[in-house]
Design an enzyme around this catalytic site. Structure first.
Site, mmCIF file in Angstrom:
data_model
loop_
_atom_site.group_PDB
_atom_site.id
_atom_site.type_symbol
_atom_site.label_atom_id
_atom_site.label_comp_id
_atom_site.label_asym_id
_atom_site.label_seq_id
_atom_site.Cartn_x
_atom_site.Cartn_y
_atom_site.Cartn_z
ATOM 1 N N ASN A 209 0.845 -1.192 0.000
ATOM 2 C CA ASN A 209 0.000 0.000 0.000
ATOM 3 C C ASN A 209 0.881 1.243 0.000
ATOM 4 O O ASN A 209 2.105 1.142 0.058
ATOM 5 C CB ASN A 209 -0.972 -0.018 1.188
ATOM 6 C CG ASN A 209 -0.252 -0.013 2.517
ATOM 7 O OD1 ASN A 209 0.410 0.961 2.872
ATOM 8 N ND2 ASN A 209 -0.365 -1.111 3.255
ATOM 9 N N GLY A 273 -0.492 2.305 16.912
ATOM 10 C CA GLY A 273 -0.510 1.552 15.644
ATOM 11 C C GLY A 273 -0.650 2.493 14.473
ATOM 12 O O GLY A 273 -1.762 2.749 14.001
ATOM 13 N N ALA A 275 0.965 1.945 11.619
ATOM 14 C CA ALA A 275 1.247 1.221 10.377
ATOM 15 C C ALA A 275 -0.030 1.012 9.579
ATOM 16 O O ALA A 275 -1.114 0.885 10.147
ATOM 17 C CB ALA A 275 1.881 -0.128 10.708
ATOM 18 N N ASP A 279 -4.770 -5.855 5.094
ATOM 19 C CA ASP A 279 -5.870 -6.618 5.691
ATOM 20 C C ASP A 279 -5.899 -8.058 5.188
ATOM 21 O O ASP A 279 -6.431 -8.937 5.859
ATOM 22 C CB ASP A 279 -7.215 -5.928 5.368
ATOM 23 C CG ASP A 279 -7.365 -4.638 6.162
ATOM 24 O OD1 ASP A 279 -6.861 -4.596 7.298
ATOM 25 O OD2 ASP A 279 -7.957 -3.672 5.639
ATOM 26 N N LYS A 289 8.481 -17.474 -9.759
ATOM 27 C CA LYS A 289 7.770 -16.348 -10.358
ATOM 28 C C LYS A 289 6.599 -16.869 -11.201
ATOM 29 O O LYS A 289 6.793 -17.758 -12.043
ATOM 30 C CB LYS A 289 8.755 -15.549 -11.232
ATOM 31 C CG LYS A 289 8.152 -14.293 -11.785
ATOM 32 C CD LYS A 289 9.166 -13.541 -12.626
ATOM 33 C CE LYS A 289 8.445 -12.471 -13.418
ATOM 34 N NZ LYS A 289 9.280 -11.887 -14.445
ATOM 35 N N ASP A 307 -6.024 -8.817 13.159
ATOM 36 C CA ASP A 307 -5.899 -7.398 13.491
ATOM 37 C C ASP A 307 -5.019 -7.258 14.737
ATOM 38 O O ASP A 307 -5.316 -7.840 15.782
ATOM 39 C CB ASP A 307 -7.285 -6.800 13.737
ATOM 40 C CG ASP A 307 -7.229 -5.286 13.752
ATOM 41 O OD1 ASP A 307 -7.567 -4.680 12.732
ATOM 42 O OD2 ASP A 307 -6.827 -4.714 14.793
ATOM 43 N N ILE A 308 -3.944 -6.499 14.598
ATOM 44 C CA ILE A 308 -2.964 -6.383 15.689
ATOM 45 C C ILE A 308 -3.591 -5.683 16.888
ATOM 46 O O ILE A 308 -3.481 -6.141 18.034
ATOM 47 C CB ILE A 308 -1.703 -5.622 15.211
ATOM 48 C CG1 ILE A 308 -1.071 -6.358 14.028
ATOM 49 C CG2 ILE A 308 -0.702 -5.450 16.347
ATOM 50 C CD1 ILE A 308 0.008 -5.573 13.295
ATOM 51 N N PHE A 324 -4.840 4.280 14.264
ATOM 52 C CA PHE A 324 -4.971 5.291 13.211
ATOM 53 C C PHE A 324 -6.085 4.843 12.268
ATOM 54 O O PHE A 324 -6.326 3.643 12.121
ATOM 55 C CB PHE A 324 -3.662 5.421 12.417
ATOM 56 C CG PHE A 324 -2.733 6.454 12.985
ATOM 57 C CD1 PHE A 324 -2.075 6.227 14.184
ATOM 58 C CD2 PHE A 324 -2.520 7.656 12.326
ATOM 59 C CE1 PHE A 324 -1.222 7.178 14.720
ATOM 60 C CE2 PHE A 324 -1.669 8.618 12.850
ATOM 61 C CZ PHE A 324 -1.024 8.376 14.049
ATOM 62 N N LYS A 338 -14.326 2.435 14.636
ATOM 63 C CA LYS A 338 -13.099 1.642 14.888
ATOM 64 C C LYS A 338 -12.664 1.743 16.337
ATOM 65 O O LYS A 338 -12.170 0.771 16.911
ATOM 66 C CB LYS A 338 -11.960 2.150 13.998
ATOM 67 C CG LYS A 338 -11.842 1.354 12.727
ATOM 68 C CD LYS A 338 -10.796 1.892 11.792
ATOM 69 C CE LYS A 338 -11.267 1.629 10.373
ATOM 70 N NZ LYS A 338 -10.424 2.264 9.382
HETATM 71 O O1 C5P Z 1 -9.289 -1.278 10.039
HETATM 72 P P1 C5P Z 1 -8.194 -0.403 9.558
HETATM 73 O O2 C5P Z 1 -7.089 -1.154 8.883
HETATM 74 O O3 C5P Z 1 -8.627 0.792 8.766
HETATM 75 O O4 C5P Z 1 -7.610 0.226 10.924
HETATM 76 C C1 C5P Z 1 -6.453 0.958 10.964
HETATM 77 C C2 C5P Z 1 -5.799 0.788 12.300
HETATM 78 O O5 C5P Z 1 -5.782 -0.588 12.663
HETATM 79 C C3 C5P Z 1 -4.352 1.247 12.292
HETATM 80 O O6 C5P Z 1 -4.038 1.726 13.574
HETATM 81 C C4 C5P Z 1 -3.613 -0.058 11.987
HETATM 82 O O7 C5P Z 1 -2.274 0.000 12.466
HETATM 83 C C5 C5P Z 1 -4.452 -1.067 12.731
HETATM 84 N N1 C5P Z 1 -4.443 -2.425 12.147
HETATM 85 C C6 C5P Z 1 -3.946 -3.461 12.890
HETATM 86 N N2 C5P Z 1 -3.910 -4.727 12.364
HETATM 87 C C7 C5P Z 1 -4.390 -4.973 11.140
HETATM 88 C C8 C5P Z 1 -4.949 -3.916 10.368
HETATM 89 C C9 C5P Z 1 -4.948 -2.653 10.899
HETATM 90 O O8 C5P Z 1 -3.518 -3.242 14.033
HETATM 91 N N3 C5P Z 1 -4.333 -6.196 10.650
#
Ligand code: C5P
Length: 402
Positions: A209, A273, A275, A279, A289, A307-308, A324, A338
């Site tokens: 991204n 978070g 980053a 997803d 390849k 999701d972290i 974020f 969120k």
């Molecule tokens: O749901 P979305 O990706 O828009 O949410 C963004 C927030 O969730 C950011 O703080 C990102 O670091 C965190 N995030 C996460 N783990 C993921 C996807 C997003 O912690 N797999």
């Protein structure tokens, strides 16, 4: 912010940015720092030692072989005296000499003879900064724990435009103040994630991204400036580790970031978070390849990454959680959703596009928490990060007090 009685040895090497170091001495002394200046021989072609002597109120040293100065304070004594060594400007030449451990003048000898943390503020023509030799020297110094302050991009004295401008005096002063660890997050362990993640498809392709990592790196730096012990978990970006950041862990995929953040957060007080975590990841990563199959389409099967933030908030004991939300529309609604959904303490939301957010120098944030909100209007990312950290520190203290 105070640097009262802090002993800072300012090394000035030969470059036109040395004129900014005069201002730097003033700014350090504004905060009551005790500043002693050591110039390289080349630096004296740009400015006279008398200038720095007048500004620092201390005699300025240039040569290792000055018997009178050595008698007053020997170079080993001076090396022991320093609590921080800051070389500003740091020319390509002094970076090379430092990288190779040379001690062919007073300043480089002091750097070897001192146990004080060393910071360098590079300043040079953009071509010299981009040269492979300089890149290698910087990498060597970075790995050795030398704090890299800048450089910034923009107009250069030589007429070029690009990376290699020395940071401004107030930015260097702030970095010095931060290096002593006082501020609103003093004594706290903070983990920051930054940058994109790459989800490999085959050995040469990935799903990524547009996150540049700059906002997250600015947040990590601002947290360090506020006195936190910062661990930065960085996705694939080519950004130098901000000065004052204690530990950097480089990762590539969302799964790697998940493991690194959970591990680093075990003893953290705050996790931010920043980053842009992918997803989804391909179900299958080809070892070879993938070949183009003319006429036939290609479907990739993707599965969801954990999701972290949600993993952390599910733990019975977890750090204060800041997320974020980068949105293209309906920012407030998505962000507040969120905040609740992921079990966060705070969320910083921004609209992406039009010179803001991803890949841009500026950003603007709407920050929400359970019973409050604040708008941080458009500003350069480092300034915005500083304001965000002030708000995070306030909410964190309030949450722990209540
Ligand atoms: O749901 P979305 O990706 O828009 O949410 C963004 C927030 O969730 C950011 O703080 C990102 O670091 C965190 N995030 C996460 N783990 C993921 C996807 C997003 O912690 N797999």
């Amino acid at each position: 912010m105070s640097l009262a009685k802090r002993r800072i040895l300012l090394g000035v090497s030969g470059g036109i940015a040395a004129y900014k170091s005069c201002e730097l001495v003033r700014r350090l002394r504004d905060l009551d720092a005790d500043v002693r200046v050591v110039m390289t021989e080349s630096a004296t072609h740009f400015l006279s030692p008398t200038t720095f002597q007048a500004l620092s109120g201390q005699s300025v040293r240039v040569s290792l072989w000055d018997a009178q100065a050595e008698a007053a304070m020997g170079h080993i004594e001076l090396a022991r005296w320093a609590e921080r060594i800051l070389i500003a400007p740091a020319s390509a030449d002094i970076l090379a000499r430092l990288a190779h451990g040379l001690a062919d003048d007073l300043l480089t000898t002091l750097c070897l003879a001192s146990a004080a943390p060393l910071y360098v503020a590079p300043a040079m023509n953009q071509q010299m900064w981009a040269h492979a030799a300089t890149r290698a020297n910087i990498e060597t110094l970075r790995q050795r724990g030398v704090g890299l302050l800048g450089p910034a991009s923009g107009d250069q004295a030589c007429g070029d435009v690009g990376s290699g401008r020395m940071l401004e005096a107030h930015e260097l002063r702030d970095a010095m103040a931060a290096s002593f660890g006082d501020g609103s997050l003093a004594g706290l362990n903070v983990v920051v994630s930054a940058g994109p993640t790459y989800e490999d498809i085959d050995p040469v392709r990935f799903i990524g991204n547009r996150s540049s990592g700059r906002m997250g790196f600015a947040v990590a730096q601002a947290a360090a400036l506020a006195g936190a012990n910062v661990t930065l978990v960085a996705g694939p970006v080519s950004l130098p580790t901000p000065a004052g950041v204690a530990r950097r862990i480089d990762v590539r995929s969302a799964a790697q970031m998940h493991v690194a953040v959970l591990d680093a957060s075990a003893l953290a007080d705050i996790y931010i978070g920043a980053a842009a975590v992918g997803d989804y990841r391909p179900n299958y990563v080809s070892a070879h390849k993938l070949k183009k199959r003319d006429g036939a389409g290609l479907s990739l099967q993707l599965s969801e990454n954990p999701d972290i933030l949600t993993s952390l908030s599910a733990k019975p004991v977890h750090p204060f959680l800041v997320g974020f939300a980068a949105e293209t529309h309906d920012v407030a609604n998505y962000a507040q959703h969120k905040l609740r959904n992921k079990g966060l303490d705070m969320i910083a939301a921004n609209q992406v596009g039009e010179g803001l957010g991803f890949e841009a120098d500026d950003n603007a944030l709407s920050v929400y928490w359970a019973d409050g909100a604040i708008e941080l209007p458009r500003a350069a990312k480092p300034e915005l990060a500083r304001q965000l950290i002030t708000q995070i520190a306030q909410c964190y203290r309030a949450s722990r007090a209540g």
